[in-house]
Motif scaffolding. Structure first.
Motif, mmCIF file in Angstrom:
data_model
loop_
_atom_site.group_PDB
_atom_site.id
_atom_site.type_symbol
_atom_site.label_atom_id
_atom_site.label_comp_id
_atom_site.label_asym_id
_atom_site.label_seq_id
_atom_site.Cartn_x
_atom_site.Cartn_y
_atom_site.Cartn_z
ATOM 1 N N ARG A 12 4.577 -3.677 13.862
ATOM 2 C CA ARG A 12 3.342 -3.622 12.928
ATOM 3 C C ARG A 12 3.979 -2.901 11.110
ATOM 4 O O ARG A 12 4.550 -1.600 11.226
ATOM 5 N N VAL A 13 3.939 -3.681 10.412
ATOM 6 C CA VAL A 13 3.661 -3.668 8.871
ATOM 7 C C VAL A 13 3.042 -3.032 7.752
ATOM 8 O O VAL A 13 2.425 -3.820 7.811
ATOM 9 N N LEU A 14 3.257 -1.648 7.126
ATOM 10 C CA LEU A 14 1.948 -1.620 6.549
ATOM 11 C C LEU A 14 1.958 -1.559 5.682
ATOM 12 O O LEU A 14 3.737 -1.176 5.143
ATOM 13 N N PHE A 15 2.336 -2.400 4.161
ATOM 14 C CA PHE A 15 2.854 -2.616 3.288
ATOM 15 C C PHE A 15 1.610 -1.874 2.032
ATOM 16 O O PHE A 15 0.380 -2.154 1.479
ATOM 17 N N ASP A 16 2.263 -1.420 0.997
ATOM 18 C CA ASP A 16 1.750 -0.514 -0.222
ATOM 19 C C ASP A 16 1.257 -2.202 -1.021
ATOM 20 O O ASP A 16 2.171 -3.099 -0.994
ATOM 21 N N LEU A 17 0.434 -1.996 -2.279
ATOM 22 C CA LEU A 17 0.220 -3.025 -2.570
ATOM 23 C C LEU A 17 0.744 -3.353 -4.088
ATOM 24 O O LEU A 17 1.525 -3.824 -4.514
ATOM 25 N N ASP A 18 -0.077 -2.115 -5.466
ATOM 26 C CA ASP A 18 1.043 -1.806 -6.192
ATOM 27 C C ASP A 18 2.469 -1.683 -6.281
ATOM 28 O O ASP A 18 3.013 -0.595 -5.846
ATOM 29 N N GLY A 19 3.829 -2.758 -7.241
ATOM 30 C CA GLY A 19 4.714 -2.073 -7.176
ATOM 31 C C GLY A 19 5.265 -2.464 -6.066
ATOM 32 O O GLY A 19 6.934 -2.272 -5.676
ATOM 33 N N THR A 20 4.681 -3.249 -4.906
ATOM 34 C CA THR A 20 5.305 -3.301 -3.859
ATOM 35 C C THR A 20 5.028 -4.965 -3.462
ATOM 36 O O THR A 20 6.191 -5.413 -2.832
ATOM 37 N N LEU A 21 3.535 -4.846 -3.619
ATOM 38 C CA LEU A 21 3.407 -7.471 -3.808
ATOM 39 C C LEU A 21 3.624 -7.484 -4.863
ATOM 40 O O LEU A 21 3.697 -8.924 -4.937
ATOM 41 N N THR A 22 2.675 -6.632 -5.625
ATOM 42 C CA THR A 22 2.504 -6.910 -6.948
ATOM 43 C C THR A 22 2.924 -6.388 -8.262
ATOM 44 O O THR A 22 2.960 -5.308 -7.504
ATOM 45 N N ASP A 23 3.014 -6.084 -9.500
ATOM 46 C CA ASP A 23 3.472 -6.108 -10.213
ATOM 47 C C ASP A 23 2.205 -5.784 -11.273
ATOM 48 O O ASP A 23 1.666 -6.618 -11.687
#
Length: 227
Positions: A12-23
């Protein structure tokens, strides 16, 4: 991509959004500057607001406005949202290599979840607009009233709702708040250095690894899964 990950429970992988997936730099800083102008406060140049990307907004406005007054902070956040909800959330760029990394992790048997302090009503629009929603088994964010804006509370909510054991999950994020929240919930964390947190900031929180590129995120997640 390899032999897959179906034979391991650590998937199970939890992702932040700002600065991790998108700029999100133009949208967030532009909306903060708009809010400060509406509040009659000094308006810094955009580059001076990089530190605001990641932490919950009320805390950032408290520092910029020099107040803890709830009504004042609510007004500032309201002005921010005036611009962000119509314009700012689309002033965003997906980091090169992110879709490929997410696709490869899914192909290898990982289940992916979005876990962002950004209000879910905005986060879901962003990932849908940029075609990322299809990679995630679940989308989680804060409420507009600030509920679960802190990563510790947000990740506890994700684990509970999805029935995920902490040892079976890893959090990916670019700021110390991501790593602190993960550690508080017994979740392993990987820091990304291409976002808005300095390497020293991330290292201070004791991540299991740092990733310098989206491709490196995939490498580190696979290493965690079999460690």
């Amino acid at each position: 991509m390899g032999k897959g990950n179906s034979d391991t429970r650590r998937s199970r992988v939890l992702f932040d959004l700002d600065g991790t997936l998108t700029d999100p730099f133009p949208g967030i800083t532009g909306s903060i500057r708009y809010a400060l102008e509406r509040m009659g406060a000094p308006v810094p140049e955009a580059d001076a607001l990089r530190w605001c990307i990641g932490p919950p907004l009320p805390g950032s406005f408290a520092l910029m406005l020099g107040t803890e007054d709830t009504d004042t902070l609510d007004r500032a956040v309201g002005f921010y949202r005036e611009r962000f909800s119509d314009t700012g959330l689309f002033e965003n760029v997906v980091y090169d290599g992110i879709p490929e990394m997410l696709e490869d992790l899914i192909s290898d048997g990982f289940s992916l979840y979005l876990a962002t302090s950004k209000p879910l009503v905005y986060a879901s629009r962003i990932v849908t607009y940029f075609g990322l929603q299809r990679y995630f088994a679940g989308l989680y964010g804060s409420e507009l009233d600030g509920t679960r804006a802190e990563k510790t509370a947000l990740l506890a909510h994700v684990l509970d709702r999805e029935g995920i054991a902490p040892q079976d999950a890893v959090m990916i994020g670019d700021r110390k708040h991501d790593l602190i929240g993960a550690r508080a919930n017994g979740v392993t964390c990987i820091g990304v250095t291409y976002g808005y947190g300095a390497r020293a900031e991330l290292e201070a929180e004791g991540p299991c690894a740092l990733a310098d590129t989206p491709e490196d995120v995939g490498v580190q997640v696979r290493a965690w899964a079999v460690s």
